[in-house]
Design an enzyme around this catalytic site. Sequence first.
Site, PDB file in Angstrom:
ATOM      1  N   CYS A  30       0.840  -1.209   0.000  1.00 35.99           N
ATOM      2  CA  CYS A  30       0.000   0.000   0.000  1.00 35.99           C
ATOM      3  C   CYS A  30       0.873   1.257   0.000  1.00 35.99           C
ATOM      4  O   CYS A  30       1.547   1.545   0.990  1.00 35.99           O
ATOM      5  CB  CYS A  30      -0.910  -0.057   1.225  1.00 35.99           C
ATOM      6  SG  CYS A  30      -1.732   1.492   1.632  1.00 35.99           S
ATOM      7  N   CYS A  33       0.128   3.830   2.704  1.00 34.97           N
ATOM      8  CA  CYS A  33       0.559   3.300   4.003  1.00 34.97           C
ATOM      9  C   CYS A  33       2.045   3.572   4.210  1.00 34.97           C
ATOM     10  O   CYS A  33       2.470   3.953   5.303  1.00 34.97           O
ATOM     11  CB  CYS A  33       0.316   1.793   4.089  1.00 34.97           C
ATOM     12  SG  CYS A  33      -1.402   1.305   3.920  1.00 34.97           S
TER      13      CYS A  33
END
Length: 105
Positions: A30, A33
């Site tokens: 991600c 993230c």
Amino acid sequence: MAKAATDANFEEEVINSQKPVLVDFWAEWCGPCRQLSPILDEISSELGDKIDVVKVNIDENPETPTSYGVRGIPTLLIFKGGKVVSTKVGALPKSALVNWINEEA
């Protein structure tokens, strides 16, 4: 530095914590993230006396995010007294995260 939590120790690290806890549900793949990770480490260092910062890798620990209805990542939850008091989804700038923590923690 943010601590890592797992399905096995989530209750101990988060639910039973005496302090409010910011939980980051994330994954290696991600992008947002990965952007958020150093910011959360800074917040952990700067606000560590007020709030604990814990990261849960959703790929390695699928039970906990499922039990809290996490559908997108990054998902950030603030827990107080073992209960979720606030949720944010998506990467936020540090200033917005600090303001959110100060309001909720």
